[in-house]
Design a protein around this motif. Structure first.
Motif, short mmCIF file in Angstrom:
data_model
loop_
_atom_site.label_atom_id
_atom_site.label_comp_id
_atom_site.label_asym_id
_atom_site.label_seq_id
_atom_site.Cartn_x
_atom_site.Cartn_y
_atom_site.Cartn_z
N VAL A 1 -4.19 3.59 -1.67
CA VAL A 1 -4.89 3.04 -0.52
C VAL A 1 -3.90 2.77 0.61
CG1 VAL A 1 -6.68 1.93 -1.92
CG2 VAL A 1 -4.68 0.63 -1.28
N LYS B 1 -13.71 -3.16 1.73
CA LYS B 1 -13.51 -4.44 2.41
C LYS B 1 -13.31 -5.56 1.40
CE LYS B 1 -16.55 -3.07 6.18
NZ LYS B 1 -17.80 -3.33 6.85
N LYS C 1 -3.64 0.21 4.27
CA LYS C 1 -4.23 -0.92 4.99
C LYS C 1 -4.82 -0.45 6.31
CE LYS C 1 -2.95 -5.67 6.04
NZ LYS C 1 -1.87 -6.64 5.98
N VAL C 2 -6.01 -0.97 6.63
CA VAL C 2 -6.70 -0.58 7.87
C VAL C 2 -6.41 -1.61 8.94
CG1 VAL C 2 -8.92 -0.12 8.93
CG2 VAL C 2 -8.46 0.61 6.61
N ASP D 1 0.83 -1.19 0.00
CA ASP D 1 0.00 0.00 0.00
C ASP D 1 0.88 1.25 0.00
OD1 ASP D 1 0.94 0.25 2.60
OD2 ASP D 1 -1.02 0.20 3.54
N GLY E 1 -10.86 8.42 2.78
CA GLY E 1 -11.34 7.71 3.96
C GLY E 1 -12.35 6.62 3.67
N THR E 2 -12.76 6.47 2.41
CA THR E 2 -13.70 5.41 2.06
C THR E 2 -13.04 4.06 2.32
OG1 THR E 2 -14.70 6.78 0.35
CG2 THR E 2 -15.09 4.41 0.22
N LYS E 3 -13.72 3.21 3.11
CA LYS E 3 -13.17 1.88 3.40
C LYS E 3 -13.67 0.89 2.36
CE LYS E 3 -12.36 2.40 8.27
NZ LYS E 3 -12.59 1.91 9.62
N ASP F 1 -8.07 -8.30 2.64
CA ASP F 1 -7.78 -7.17 3.53
C ASP F 1 -8.81 -6.07 3.36
OD1 ASP F 1 -5.53 -8.27 4.65
OD2 ASP F 1 -4.11 -7.16 3.42
N THR F 2 -8.86 -5.17 4.34
CA THR F 2 -9.66 -3.96 4.27
C THR F 2 -8.70 -2.79 4.12
OG1 THR F 2 -11.39 -4.89 5.66
CG2 THR F 2 -11.32 -2.50 5.47
N VAL F 3 -8.99 -1.92 3.15
CA VAL F 3 -8.13 -0.77 2.90
C VAL F 3 -8.97 0.51 2.93
CG1 VAL F 3 -6.43 -2.04 1.56
CG2 VAL F 3 -8.36 -0.99 0.39
N SER F 4 -8.28 1.63 3.06
CA SER F 4 -8.92 2.94 3.08
C SER F 4 -8.29 3.79 1.98
CB SER F 4 -8.69 3.59 4.44
OG SER F 4 -9.23 4.88 4.47
#
Length: 112
Positions: free
Chosen positions: A109, A81, A111-112, A47, A77-79, A57-60
């Motif tokens: 992006v 998933k 990683k969250v 990322d 800031g949009t997540k 993974d979930t990213v922002s």
């Protein structure tokens, strides 16, 4: 002309040397001089902060992204998933809420 190799990503013949790397001015792909061909099995997708991404993974999103062919924008800031990593310039395949299925570049992006 020159004995520099063509870009393995886009096939451009306008590559140039930058220290220990070859660089493509058209797609901004960089690769090492000692590697004849990239090994896709060991390719690691990272990322914007350098964290390694994996499937699921979930990213922002780190900046506003315009959706090509639409007036929609993916806001900061949009997540997103359950991403799926694919080959190519746009290396993340995902579904964005309110927009639908699309591909993103990993450089936009985190990683969250």
């Amino acid at each position: 002309m020159s004995d520099l190799p063509c870009c393995p990503e886009c096939g451009s013949e306008y590559t140039y040397e930058d220290g220990a790397l070859y660089v493509c001015p058209e797609c901004a792909h960089e690769w090492g001089k000692d590697s004849d061909q990239e090994d896709n099995d060991t390719q690691v997708i990272k990322d914007s902060n350098g964290n390694i991404l994996n499937d699921g993974d979930t990213v922002s999103v780190i900046k506003d992204l315009k959706v090509k062919g639409s007036s929609s924008v993916i806001k900061v800031g949009t997540k997103v998933k359950n991403i799926r990593l694919v080959e190519g310039v746009h290396d993340i395949d995902c579904k964005v809420d309110g927009i639908g299925a699309m591909k993103l570049k990993s450089q936009f992006v985190k990683k969250v």
